[in-house]
Write a protein that holds these residues in place. Sequence first.
Motif, short mmCIF file in Angstrom:
data_model
loop_
_atom_site.label_atom_id
_atom_site.label_comp_id
_atom_site.label_asym_id
_atom_site.label_seq_id
_atom_site.Cartn_x
_atom_site.Cartn_y
_atom_site.Cartn_z
N GLY A 21 -6.76 -3.95 -13.99
CA GLY A 21 -7.35 -2.37 -13.93
C GLY A 21 -7.67 -2.15 -12.52
N VAL A 22 -7.56 -2.92 -11.53
CA VAL A 22 -8.14 -2.39 -10.32
C VAL A 22 -6.69 -2.97 -9.44
N ASP A 23 -6.61 -1.92 -8.33
CA ASP A 23 -5.46 -2.29 -7.34
C ASP A 23 -4.42 -2.72 -8.03
N CYS A 24 -3.88 -2.00 -8.94
CA CYS A 24 -2.65 -2.34 -9.91
C CYS A 24 -1.64 -1.08 -9.89
N PRO A 25 -0.45 -1.30 -10.28
CA PRO A 25 0.55 -0.30 -10.19
C PRO A 25 -0.11 1.31 -10.99
N LYS A 26 -0.95 0.95 -11.94
CA LYS A 26 -1.65 2.32 -12.56
C LYS A 26 -2.39 2.92 -11.48
N ASP B 223 -1.35 6.51 -9.78
CA ASP B 223 -2.29 7.74 -9.89
C ASP B 223 -2.69 8.26 -8.35
N LEU B 224 -3.36 7.47 -7.65
CA LEU B 224 -3.41 8.01 -6.19
C LEU B 224 -2.43 8.42 -5.42
N TYR B 225 -1.07 7.84 -5.69
CA TYR B 225 0.02 8.76 -4.76
C TYR B 225 0.32 9.84 -5.63
N LYS B 226 0.06 10.13 -7.10
CA LYS B 226 0.63 11.36 -7.39
C LYS B 226 -0.38 12.49 -6.94
N LYS B 227 -1.67 12.08 -7.07
CA LYS B 227 -2.82 12.87 -6.60
C LYS B 227 -2.36 13.24 -5.16
N PHE B 228 -2.22 12.31 -4.34
CA PHE B 228 -1.91 12.92 -2.78
C PHE B 228 -0.87 13.61 -2.59
N TYR B 229 0.11 13.24 -3.52
CA TYR B 229 1.41 14.23 -3.15
C TYR B 229 1.40 15.40 -4.21
N ASN B 230 0.43 15.58 -4.79
CA ASN B 230 0.36 16.69 -6.02
C ASN B 230 1.54 16.67 -7.00
N LEU B 231 1.55 15.40 -7.29
CA LEU B 231 3.19 15.38 -8.42
C LEU B 231 2.57 15.51 -9.88
N ASN C 299 0.94 -1.17 0.08
CA ASN C 299 0.11 -0.11 -0.13
C ASN C 299 0.85 1.24 -0.15
N CYS C 300 1.04 1.92 -1.32
CA CYS C 300 2.17 2.69 -1.27
C CYS C 300 1.73 4.12 -0.55
N GLU D 226 -5.00 7.30 2.27
CA GLU D 226 -4.31 6.30 3.10
C GLU D 226 -4.34 4.92 2.28
N PHE D 227 -5.09 4.61 1.22
CA PHE D 227 -5.10 3.29 0.56
C PHE D 227 -4.99 3.18 -0.98
N ALA D 228 -3.63 2.87 -1.45
CA ALA D 228 -3.26 2.72 -2.84
C ALA D 228 -2.68 1.37 -3.03
N PRO D 229 -3.53 0.02 -3.13
CA PRO D 229 -2.72 -1.01 -2.90
C PRO D 229 -2.36 -1.54 -4.26
#
Length: 416
Positions: free
Chosen positions: A398-403, A407-415, A242-243, A387-390
């Motif tokens: 297409g779900v709970d996958c690297p992509k 996306d969730l990680y980038k959105k959270f950290y405004n990347l 969970n990144c 808090e949850f990007a598995p």
Amino acid sequence: MKNRLEECKAILKKYGQEHLLNHYEKLEEKDKEKLLNQIENINFELIKNLYANTKKEQKQGEDKITPIEYLDKYKLYDDYKYYENIGKKAIQEGKLAAVTMAGGQGTRLGHNGPKGTYDIGLDSHKSLFELLCDSLKEAGKKYGVNIPWFIMTSKENNKATIEFFEKNKYFGYEKDKNIFFFIQGELPMIDTEGKILIGENGLIKEAADGHGGIYESLVKSGMTKKMKQMGIEWVFIGGVDNCLVKMVDPVLMGVAISKGVTVACKSVVKANPHEKVGVFCKRNGKPNVIEYSEITEEMAEACDEDGELLYGESHILCNLFNIDAIEKMGANPLPYHVAFKKATYIDKDGNLVVPDSPNAYKFEAFLFDAFGEVDEMAVLRVKREEEFAPVKNADSAGVDCPKTARDLYKKFYNLD
Ligand code: UTP
């Protein structure tokens, strides 16, 4: 060695597993030694019972399932600061450690190597391990402490994991001071006749015993003792995949401390009533997680007077434990769940068999099966997008996958 060999033969005869020594004479001396060690350490009675259980129909519906209370982190109002201050103080006093469970096989992702070494495709090309380490370093800076990091590996991936950390200079965390590795337990894999499999190396084919192995291995490996010596009282245990895992959360700690519970878990609300996830509940009055397959349609859709799902709090492997609770949970064996998997093995004639469909049983304990050891625990609902990007599956799913995780990680950290 001769006597040991005879003793091992006797054990194997008793349990109908004599084939395990079929190729013994062809092994090198050090592997002979390893094989005898394996035989001496396997609990054959347990394996016999686990095999018998694979033939029994699973009993369902006998337990009394009721909803569990939870708090919503973003509806705590004035209490938010109150909990946060309590938790902050404990963190600043060095009472928190983080544990990452990285012993899984990551079969669904299909990455060649430990899952934690996987690069989810950010511009930085950081691995999951490094992303997790970054978050610990950031929290450490914020609270002015070092958060010790304990990493659970499996026998299968321990060497590759440590080599990866060495190659990456432990991401700036200090080995044996702030970062510690320990290896989880294993159980042999068996075929559909109950025979234990021999792996490619001529030794018994064993597989990690599930994330429920965490409690026993923390205790047996001496990690809980070490933690106590370091003045640690609280341990956050999370997965490696969970990144966005938030391992240092003063609000969660504050809730646990002020409510006087020894376990506090995070949840995210189900995406829809029929999402295939395990949810928090009470089972026969004790905290637990119920699998989606065990819940009736009616239960899945039931709401309280505020329109919130009664069984809507998904378990996301983000749990905080007091060390005493870990020791208690590690003292009693957990039930094992069975999974039918593909396993390459050596047959009785010495041929390598690479199956193209599942052929073997693997046994795993689940971390949440130990929750019933405590009478009460706190459940804190947090926001999925925070808090949850598995990372469970390959991108093709297409779900709970690297992509999706990226996306969730980038959105959270405004990347972007
Ligand atoms: P999962 O069971 O969801 O994933 O583990 P996995 O084992 O990595 O992958 P699959 O199921 O083979 O595709 C959730 C977390 O628990 C850890 C995993 O490393 C992951 O962080 N885990 C799981 C262990 O540490 N040990 C285990 O025996 C099983």
